[in-house]
Design a protein around this motif. Structure first.
Motif, mmCIF file in Angstrom:
data_model
loop_
_atom_site.group_PDB
_atom_site.id
_atom_site.type_symbol
_atom_site.label_atom_id
_atom_site.label_comp_id
_atom_site.label_asym_id
_atom_site.label_seq_id
_atom_site.Cartn_x
_atom_site.Cartn_y
_atom_site.Cartn_z
ATOM 1 N N SER A 34 47.012 -14.073 18.354
ATOM 2 C CA SER A 34 45.814 -13.340 17.955
ATOM 3 C C SER A 34 45.281 -13.916 16.655
ATOM 4 O O SER A 34 46.039 -14.352 15.794
ATOM 5 N N LEU A 35 43.959 -13.898 16.532
ATOM 6 C CA LEU A 35 43.303 -14.296 15.292
ATOM 7 C C LEU A 35 42.543 -13.092 14.767
ATOM 8 O O LEU A 35 41.993 -12.303 15.539
ATOM 9 N N TYR A 36 42.500 -12.947 13.458
ATOM 10 C CA TYR A 36 41.818 -11.829 12.819
ATOM 11 C C TYR A 36 40.749 -12.397 11.895
ATOM 12 O O TYR A 36 41.058 -13.079 10.917
ATOM 13 N N PHE A 37 39.485 -12.125 12.221
ATOM 14 C CA PHE A 37 38.356 -12.675 11.482
ATOM 15 C C PHE A 37 37.937 -11.721 10.374
ATOM 16 O O PHE A 37 37.811 -10.513 10.593
ATOM 17 N N ALA A 38 37.725 -12.284 9.190
ATOM 18 C CA ALA A 38 37.375 -11.510 8.001
ATOM 19 C C ALA A 38 36.034 -11.973 7.456
ATOM 20 O O ALA A 38 35.713 -13.165 7.495
ATOM 21 N N ILE A 39 35.273 -11.057 6.926
ATOM 22 C CA ILE A 39 34.051 -11.386 6.202
ATOM 23 C C ILE A 39 34.452 -11.700 4.764
ATOM 24 O O ILE A 39 35.219 -10.963 4.143
ATOM 25 N N VAL A 40 33.926 -12.794 4.240
ATOM 26 C CA VAL A 40 34.292 -13.276 2.911
ATOM 27 C C VAL A 40 33.095 -13.123 1.972
ATOM 28 O O VAL A 40 31.977 -13.533 2.310
ATOM 29 N N THR A 41 33.342 -12.537 0.785
ATOM 30 C CA THR A 41 32.284 -12.379 -0.204
ATOM 31 C C THR A 41 32.417 -13.381 -1.362
ATOM 32 O O THR A 41 31.459 -13.578 -2.093
ATOM 33 N N THR A 42 33.581 -13.976 -1.526
ATOM 34 C CA THR A 42 33.786 -15.078 -2.472
ATOM 35 C C THR A 42 34.584 -16.144 -1.745
ATOM 36 O O THR A 42 35.692 -15.883 -1.266
ATOM 37 N N THR A 46 40.212 -23.582 -2.354
ATOM 38 C CA THR A 46 41.105 -24.603 -1.808
ATOM 39 C C THR A 46 41.310 -24.336 -0.318
ATOM 40 O O THR A 46 40.915 -23.296 0.197
ATOM 41 N N ASN A 47 41.964 -25.261 0.350
ATOM 42 C CA ASN A 47 42.290 -25.090 1.769
ATOM 43 C C ASN A 47 43.510 -24.191 1.976
ATOM 44 O O ASN A 47 44.019 -24.091 3.079
ATOM 45 N N THR A 48 43.962 -23.536 0.933
ATOM 46 C CA THR A 48 45.054 -22.573 1.067
ATOM 47 C C THR A 48 44.539 -21.139 0.939
ATOM 48 O O THR A 48 45.315 -20.197 1.001
ATOM 49 N N GLY A 49 43.230 -20.976 0.741
ATOM 50 C CA GLY A 49 42.647 -19.643 0.631
ATOM 51 C C GLY A 49 42.612 -19.091 -0.775
ATOM 52 O O GLY A 49 42.200 -17.951 -0.985
ATOM 53 N N THR A 50 42.995 -19.900 -1.768
ATOM 54 C CA THR A 50 43.015 -19.442 -3.153
ATOM 55 C C THR A 50 41.643 -18.916 -3.560
ATOM 56 O O THR A 50 40.633 -19.542 -3.274
ATOM 57 N N SER A 51 41.610 -17.794 -4.198
ATOM 58 C CA SER A 51 40.445 -17.106 -4.758
ATOM 59 C C SER A 51 39.518 -16.489 -3.717
ATOM 60 O O SER A 51 38.475 -15.952 -4.061
ATOM 61 N N LEU A 52 39.869 -16.537 -2.440
ATOM 62 C CA LEU A 52 39.073 -15.894 -1.404
ATOM 63 C C LEU A 52 39.024 -14.392 -1.673
ATOM 64 O O LEU A 52 40.042 -13.779 -1.979
ATOM 65 N N VAL A 53 37.829 -13.814 -1.565
ATOM 66 C CA VAL A 53 37.680 -12.359 -1.677
ATOM 67 C C VAL A 53 37.084 -11.862 -0.370
ATOM 68 O O VAL A 53 36.038 -12.326 0.069
ATOM 69 N N GLU A 54 37.784 -10.927 0.235
ATOM 70 C CA GLU A 54 37.362 -10.356 1.509
ATOM 71 C C GLU A 54 36.486 -9.132 1.259
ATOM 72 O O GLU A 54 36.669 -8.416 0.280
ATOM 73 N N ALA A 55 35.520 -8.920 2.153
ATOM 74 C CA ALA A 55 34.662 -7.731 2.065
ATOM 75 C C ALA A 55 35.523 -6.475 2.085
ATOM 76 O O ALA A 55 36.657 -6.485 2.571
ATOM 77 N N SER A 56 34.956 -5.399 1.579
ATOM 78 C CA SER A 56 35.643 -4.110 1.639
ATOM 79 C C SER A 56 34.589 -3.014 1.658
ATOM 80 O O SER A 56 33.442 -3.234 1.282
ATOM 81 N N GLY A 57 34.988 -1.863 2.117
ATOM 82 C CA GLY A 57 34.091 -0.714 2.165
ATOM 83 C C GLY A 57 34.380 0.125 3.393
ATOM 84 O O GLY A 57 35.197 -0.241 4.242
ATOM 85 N N THR A 58 33.696 1.248 3.482
ATOM 86 C CA THR A 58 33.900 2.190 4.565
ATOM 87 C C THR A 58 33.729 1.517 5.922
ATOM 88 O O THR A 58 32.724 0.854 6.167
ATOM 89 N N ALA A 59 34.727 1.645 6.774
ATOM 90 C CA ALA A 59 34.782 1.135 8.151
ATOM 91 C C ALA A 59 35.054 -0.365 8.241
ATOM 92 O O ALA A 59 35.145 -0.903 9.349
ATOM 93 N N TYR A 60 35.217 -1.063 7.093
ATOM 94 C CA TYR A 60 35.486 -2.502 7.188
ATOM 95 C C TYR A 60 36.900 -2.748 7.712
ATOM 96 O O TYR A 60 37.857 -2.102 7.303
ATOM 97 N N THR A 61 37.012 -3.704 8.605
ATOM 98 C CA THR A 61 38.297 -4.164 9.102
ATOM 99 C C THR A 61 38.132 -5.578 9.630
ATOM 100 O O THR A 61 37.028 -5.994 9.972
ATOM 101 N N ARG A 62 39.211 -6.310 9.668
ATOM 102 C CA ARG A 62 39.178 -7.622 10.316
ATOM 103 C C ARG A 62 39.020 -7.440 11.821
ATOM 104 O O ARG A 62 39.490 -6.458 12.387
ATOM 105 N N VAL A 63 38.390 -8.413 12.450
ATOM 106 C CA VAL A 63 38.139 -8.349 13.887
ATOM 107 C C VAL A 63 39.220 -9.113 14.639
ATOM 108 O O VAL A 63 39.455 -10.298 14.366
ATOM 109 N N LEU A 64 39.867 -8.437 15.588
ATOM 110 C CA LEU A 64 40.890 -9.052 16.433
ATOM 111 C C LEU A 64 40.229 -9.871 17.540
ATOM 112 O O LEU A 64 39.358 -9.375 18.256
ATOM 113 N N MET A 65 40.661 -11.102 17.683
ATOM 114 C CA MET A 65 40.256 -11.961 18.805
ATOM 115 C C MET A 65 41.527 -12.567 19.389
ATOM 116 O O MET A 65 42.269 -13.247 18.672
#
Length: 144
Positions: A34-42, A46-65
């Protein structure tokens, strides 16, 4: 729906290394089921995900595919796309401005597997239902 897609994308270092190991040493492919897709706001720096900021708020969740040939059909011309839309729940509050998406192997934490930048920032406000249409998620392999 985000209309400025397709988006440039890249694999994490771990995924790129695994792909090379599968091709050149017959290593076992450890692709997640399974893959889980996230909305990114920052965006990650790097290619390791350093400093990535994921969206947050009411009803936000990663999407299962599920990681299968229906959701991600066979690559053509060095390009892999999505076979079904990737749709997040309707925002119950503002989630910030999306600058890209990332994918993980877990719905909450997990390993960072890759990132794709949007062509421009997209504000996600109350009542928005973010979606990546069929064929608009694209990840490719370059080189000759």
């Amino acid at each position: 729906m985000w209309k400025e897609l397709p988006m440039p994308s890249r694999l994490s270092d771990a995924q790129a290394n695994n792909s090379l190991d599968v091709r050149f040493s017959k290593a076992v492919n450890n692709a997640p089921d399974s893959l889980y897709f996230a909305i990114v706001t920052t965006a990650p720096t790097t290619n390791t995900g350093t400093s990535l900021v994921e969206a947050s708020g009411t009803a936000y969740t990663r999407v299962l595919m599920l990681n299968n040939a229906t959701n991600f059909p066979a690559a053509v011309a060095r390009l892999k796309t999505n076979g079904v839309a990737i749709t997040w729940p309707t925002a119950g509050a503002a989630w910030g401005t999306a600058v890209g998406i990332a994918w993980f192997d877990d719905p909450v934490a997990g390993a960072f597997l890759g990132y794709a930048a949007l062509n421009s920032g997209v504000p996600i406000g109350l009542g928005a239902t973010p979606q990546i249409g069929v064929g608009n998620f694209q990840i490719g392999s370059t080189g000759s």
